[in-house]
Design a protein around this motif. Structure first.
Motif, PDB file in Angstrom:
ATOM      1  N   SER A   1       6.930  -1.772   6.177  1.00 26.54           N
ATOM      2  CA  SER A   1       6.298  -2.830   5.381  1.00 26.54           C
ATOM      3  C   SER A   1       5.509  -3.730   6.319  1.00 26.54           C
ATOM      4  CB  SER A   1       7.342  -3.628   4.607  1.00 26.54           C
ATOM      5  OG  SER A   1       8.304  -4.119   5.502  1.00 26.54           O
ATOM      6  N   THR A   2       4.811  -4.677   5.754  1.00 29.44           N
ATOM      7  CA  THR A   2       4.021  -5.543   6.611  1.00 29.44           C
ATOM      8  C   THR A   2       4.939  -6.517   7.349  1.00 29.44           C
ATOM      9  OG1 THR A   2       2.213  -7.127   6.731  1.00 29.44           O
ATOM     10  CG2 THR A   2       3.517  -7.149   4.705  1.00 29.44           C
ATOM     11  N   VAL A   3       4.585  -6.784   8.591  1.00 30.57           N
ATOM     12  CA  VAL A   3       5.394  -7.728   9.353  1.00 30.57           C
ATOM     13  C   VAL A   3       4.838  -9.143   9.187  1.00 30.57           C
ATOM     14  CG1 VAL A   3       6.159  -6.015  11.041  1.00 30.57           C
ATOM     15  CG2 VAL A   3       4.079  -7.321  11.510  1.00 30.57           C
ATOM     16  N   ASP A   4       3.679  -9.258   8.549  1.00 33.70           N
ATOM     17  CA  ASP A   4       3.121 -10.604   8.304  1.00 33.70           C
ATOM     18  C   ASP A   4       2.440 -10.642   6.922  1.00 33.70           C
ATOM     19  OD1 ASP A   4       0.606  -9.298   9.132  1.00 33.70           O
ATOM     20  OD2 ASP A   4       1.327  -9.624  11.171  1.00 33.70           O
ATOM     21  N   ASP A   5       1.125 -10.637   6.880  1.00 35.29           N
ATOM     22  CA  ASP A   5       0.430 -10.751   5.587  1.00 35.29           C
ATOM     23  C   ASP A   5       0.472  -9.446   4.801  1.00 35.29           C
ATOM     24  OD1 ASP A   5      -0.256 -13.268   6.377  1.00 35.29           O
ATOM     25  OD2 ASP A   5      -2.335 -12.793   6.883  1.00 35.29           O
ATOM     26  N   ALA A   6       0.485  -9.572   3.481  1.00 31.97           N
ATOM     27  CA  ALA A   6       0.340  -8.394   2.636  1.00 31.97           C
ATOM     28  C   ALA A   6      -1.153  -8.032   2.585  1.00 31.97           C
ATOM     29  CB  ALA A   6       0.856  -8.684   1.235  1.00 31.97           C
ATOM     30  N   LEU A   7      -1.421  -6.801   2.178  1.00 33.53           N
ATOM     31  CA  LEU A   7      -2.814  -6.342   2.181  1.00 33.53           C
ATOM     32  C   LEU A   7      -3.705  -7.200   1.273  1.00 33.53           C
ATOM     33  CD1 LEU A   7      -4.942  -4.405   3.130  1.00 33.53           C
ATOM     34  CD2 LEU A   7      -4.122  -2.724   1.482  1.00 33.53           C
ATOM     35  N   GLY A   8      -3.230  -7.456   0.054  1.00 32.39           N
ATOM     36  CA  GLY A   8      -4.027  -8.271  -0.879  1.00 32.39           C
ATOM     37  C   GLY A   8      -4.246  -9.680  -0.331  1.00 32.39           C
ATOM     38  N   GLU A   9      -3.211 -10.191   0.313  1.00 33.12           N
ATOM     39  CA  GLU A   9      -3.290 -11.519   0.923  1.00 33.12           C
ATOM     40  C   GLU A   9      -4.363 -11.534   2.018  1.00 33.12           C
ATOM     41  OE1 GLU A   9       0.524 -12.304   2.592  1.00 33.12           O
ATOM     42  OE2 GLU A   9       0.082 -14.405   3.053  1.00 33.12           O
ATOM     43  N   ALA A  10      -4.416 -10.463   2.798  1.00 35.61           N
ATOM     44  CA  ALA A  10      -5.418 -10.374   3.871  1.00 35.61           C
ATOM     45  C   ALA A  10      -6.831 -10.336   3.278  1.00 35.61           C
ATOM     46  CB  ALA A  10      -5.168  -9.135   4.721  1.00 35.61           C
ATOM     47  N   PHE A  11      -6.988  -9.594   2.174  1.00 39.31           N
ATOM     48  CA  PHE A  11      -8.277  -9.577   1.473  1.00 39.31           C
ATOM     49  C   PHE A  11      -8.628 -10.999   1.018  1.00 39.31           C
ATOM     50  CE2 PHE A  11      -8.269  -4.907   0.825  1.00 39.31           C
ATOM     51  CZ  PHE A  11      -9.616  -4.637   0.803  1.00 39.31           C
ATOM     52  N   ASP A  12      -7.634 -11.663   0.413  1.00 36.56           N
ATOM     53  CA  ASP A  12      -7.885 -13.001  -0.146  1.00 36.56           C
ATOM     54  C   ASP A  12      -8.226 -14.013   0.950  1.00 36.56           C
ATOM     55  OD1 ASP A  12      -7.352 -11.936  -2.630  1.00 36.56           O
ATOM     56  OD2 ASP A  12      -5.283 -12.607  -2.683  1.00 36.56           O
ATOM     57  N   LYS A  13      -7.521 -13.923   2.089  1.00 40.54           N
ATOM     58  CA  LYS A  13      -7.770 -14.884   3.177  1.00 40.54           C
ATOM     59  C   LYS A  13      -9.129 -14.627   3.821  1.00 40.54           C
ATOM     60  CE  LYS A  13      -3.007 -16.065   4.328  1.00 40.54           C
ATOM     61  NZ  LYS A  13      -1.856 -15.779   5.210  1.00 40.54           N
ATOM     62  N   THR A  14      -9.479 -13.357   3.952  1.00 39.97           N
ATOM     63  CA  THR A  14     -10.786 -13.011   4.516  1.00 39.97           C
ATOM     64  C   THR A  14     -11.893 -13.556   3.621  1.00 39.97           C
ATOM     65  OG1 THR A  14      -9.921 -11.086   5.641  1.00 39.97           O
ATOM     66  CG2 THR A  14     -12.257 -11.025   5.123  1.00 39.97           C
ATOM     67  N   ALA A  15     -11.701 -13.390   2.325  1.00 42.45           N
ATOM     68  CA  ALA A  15     -12.694 -13.891   1.365  1.00 42.45           C
ATOM     69  C   ALA A  15     -12.824 -15.411   1.478  1.00 42.45           C
ATOM     70  CB  ALA A  15     -12.269 -13.508  -0.049  1.00 42.45           C
ATOM     71  N   ARG A  16     -11.682 -16.052   1.595  1.00 37.30           N
ATOM     72  CA  ARG A  16     -11.669 -17.515   1.658  1.00 37.30           C
ATOM     73  C   ARG A  16     -12.432 -18.017   2.877  1.00 37.30           C
ATOM     74  NH1 ARG A  16      -6.037 -20.651   0.637  1.00 37.30           N
ATOM     75  NH2 ARG A  16      -6.787 -22.754   0.948  1.00 37.30           N
TER      76      ARG A  16
END
Ligand code: KG4
Ligand code: ZN
Length: 349
Positions: free
Chosen positions: A169-184
């Motif tokens: 599993s992810t050791v930090d951000d989830a994949l969707g979260e990474a997409f969302d943060k990149t977008a932000r």
């Protein structure tokens, strides 16, 4: 047998009435009420705001779903409700609503794990015009579930329905979260996944030159874990260096980001597939709405000539159909079909 599905784990208030004779399923009504516009101005989901909205909307949507399905509430045989994982204040609203309704109607309440809902969503082959769903896809076990959502990124070994082992599993951000943060970081609206995906697609269509290079975190690590926070930081540094990015640079970043996460997802899935003789791959979670990632998984399926079940795009996001379906399967399928006992097990470590 009619199941009322209730989903309130995040910012969707969702209800579904699903009828089954044990083999075929028919959606009597299915409502997903998104709170996205409310949370948008905060750049992400605010749990207490989500809670307030769920409490306000649940009784309204319940009335609406009864009207749409043309049944009276006495016809409901059981309630399937998301018990987690998710935002706690939001989850409780659905659970309390389900419990009170269950008590009033004197019917059982079946707790459903949200991630199991996402797994089961991949079994829907088609939704016909009359809203019937015949022949759910059959799983040959052991199966490998790839779960990619806003809160989770997991590779799960499914020995049979209800028997899970988290492989990585992810050791930090989830994949969707990474997409969302990149977008932000690029000042794109929430939820950012679809926005980044749109820009990436444009970059490919317009053949924009590849000037940005981002890392592929943990691509060569021996385990099956993921890490996306370094990738997000790499985007941050890239943007700092650029200053104000042009439209073209944003497209380039988005495509490179999407390529990086796709490469990691496919590589880790491949590694998991090689660790066991999996018969079926099940994909679930909001991120599988992403057409680039979908195509990459379809290609992987062809390469291995095996069944990879990818959910229909209308059920990739959070919905109550998958919760009602998981609850129905749990209580209708005989155990020798390998379906019983979906439920209480948490997919959390
Ligand atoms: O499963 P889901 O609806 O909710 C959770 O259980 O978390 O997943 C939501 C996540 C969000 O992070 C959203 O940005 C992402 O799925 N998502 C996408 C796309 N559509 C939704 N990410 C990438 N590309 C998309 N097209
Ligand atoms: Zn979800």
């Amino acid at each position: 047998m009619i199941t009322l599905g209730i989903e309130t784990s995040c910012d969707e208030t969702a209800l579904c009435l699903l009828e089954t004779d044990g083999n075929n399923y028919r959606i009597l009504a299915n409502i997903v009420h998104s709170q996205m516009n409310l949370h948008k101005e905060y750049g992400g989901v605010v749990p207490m705001l989500a809670k307030r909205e769920h409490i306000k909307n649940l009784p309204i949507l319940y009335e609406k779903i009864l009207k749409e399905s043309n049944i009276t509430e006495e016809k409901i045989d059981r309630i399937a409700v998301t018990q987690g994982p998710g935002l706690e204040p939001a989850l409780w609203t659905g659970i309390v609503f389900a419990k009170e309704l269950g008590k009033r109607l004197n019917i059982p309440v079946v707790p459903v794990n949200h991630m199991e809902g996402h797994i089961v969503s991949s079994l829907i082959l088609d939704i016909n015009k009359d809203k019937s769903m015949e022949d759910l896809r059959k799983i040959d076990f052991p199966a490998l579930a790839v779960l990619i959502s806003g809160g989770h990124t997991e590779l799960v070994s499914v020995e049979e329905m209800g028997s899970y082992k988290i492989l990585g599993s992810t050791v930090d951000d989830a994949l969707g979260e990474a997409f969302d943060k990149t977008a932000r970081m690029m000042n794109l609206p929430y939820p950012g996944g679809p926005e980044v995906s749109k820009l990436a697609e444009q970059a490919r269509k317009e053949n924009i030159p590849h000037n940005i290079k981002l890392p592929r975190p943990m691509l060569h690590s021996k385990d099956l874990n993921f890490s996306f926070s370094g990738l997000k930081t790499a985007v941050l540094y890239t943007l700092r260096e650029i200053g104000t990015p042009t439209e073209e640079q944003m497209k380039d970043i988005s495509r490179e980001f999407e390529d990086a996460v796709t490469e990691v997802m496919i590589s880790k899935t491949r590694k998991a597939m090689e660790s066991n003789s999996y018969q079926t791959i099940l994909i679930g979670g909001g991120v599988i709405a992403n057409s680039h990632i979908r195509k990459a998984f379809e290609k992987l399926a062809q390469e291995y000539s095996m069944n990879i079940y990818i959910p229909l795009t209308e059920v990739t996001g959070d919905n109550a159909l998958m919760i009602a379906l998981a609850g129905s399967i749990k209580t209708t399928k005989p155990s020798d079909e390998g379906f019983v006992a979906i439920g209480n097990l948490s997919l959390e470590n």
